[in-house]
Enzyme design. Sequence first.
Site: not given
Length: 480
Positions: A389, A158, A81-82, A10, A16, A12, A173
């Site tokens: 009130n 990729e 990167g991952t 989480a 966009r 990134g 993937n």
Amino acid sequence: MDNLTVIVLAAGGGTRMKSKTMKVLHPVGGRSMIGHVLSAVQATAPSRIVAVVGHQREQVGPHIQQLVPDAVLAVQETQDGTGHAVRVACEAADVREGTVVVAAGDTPLLDGQSLREFVADHTASGRAVSILTGIVPEPKGYGRIVRDRTGDVVAIVEEKDADDEQRGIHEINSGILAFDAAFLTDALGRIGNDNASGEYYLTDTVQIARDAGLRVGAYIVDDVRQTEGANDRAQLAELGRELNRRIVTRWMKDGVTVMDPATTWIDADVVLEPDVTILPGTQLLGATVVREDAVVGPDCTLKDCEIGLGARVVRTHGELAVIGDRATVGPYAHLRPGTRLGVEGKIGGFVETKNAVIGDRAKVPHLSYVGDAEIGEGANIGAGTIFANYDGVAKHRTVVGRQARTGSNNTFIAPVSIGDGASTGGGAVVREDVPPGALAVSAGSQRNIEGWVVSRRSGTPQAEAAQGGVVDGDADTGVS
């Protein structure tokens, strides 16, 4: 699963989305995207959950720990990167043994059952690496699963690094992978960044495992849509529609009647009992609960509300309100936070309530505002009543007793109390307490000033109409 670590990516930026809100925090179906992922992850009963945060971590980190207080936060200072993200996570949680599952934080359709089956398949197979994959007609944008002639997984390529033949592969993937922890921690140090993006790809572990003679396999999920991510608002909206379709379908299969699924929106945390009926144009949001035999709609928006057995709510907007069994609400009612309507009570058309407790069989039938009030059992509030009130500085409370009957167009100047069984006259402005059983009136005797319109509004259509109805000699043109 014994000694299972789940890593949720989480970090990134989600550029966009073009939003000041971090991508994984964008809501869909009543939860953040990462909230859906964490819910699915928890279904695997992991030993630990590690969330990798980076961009806007001051937003993301507290949100994750609010949902999963014992989650470990791993900070990825630069998004390389991952492979780099998973290395940061393993170091933060000191992962050395067991099974490691890696998932993305932007896949709100992810299902806990599918994740459990994937993990079980991985652990039973004894593989070093398992990949959750799917077959899609249009694989553009996804990494492709490359297999050899025997069907074993050779690599994940990729798209930007794929050749024309590899781009034609339809097995993709999902981004969800499972590893033997000992292999993973060793392999992470061997991943290079010699690729088109200059990043460390986690998927390179496949080749590392193959080179070491270790087993690599894939688990094909039938429902590949649950692995889809959202990178922009259009994709988020599409996933929201699909998530809602799945939620509505599930409730219909569980015995709920949904008259028009296309115009019905139900959040993930809503609870519906069998034989509830939802009419068109209804949104049930947040932690709303609807009990058996209740009918909601058409055209209702209810957030964090509780609707009792057999209640009827029509064309109503409500938030943090409780509706009792067999009570009726609407049409065109606005239930603000703190509203509690008792058994067989009624809130009618064009009524607004706020911080109001309305007792069993009590009624506020029409055209009224009830704020900061308590209305006793069986009481009836006349049309056009205002519970005043607020005095400009502070808010005060009005109490209406059991079986009281108040007239139309009343104004109750809080703080004030109307006793049990008391009544108030039409048009009354009540500034003082009314004793039980008493009648409170405040208007004086009516006085008619003849000819006033003709005298003071001469030449207007109103005067012309009035003059046509005046009997000769009745006009009093000297009125002051």
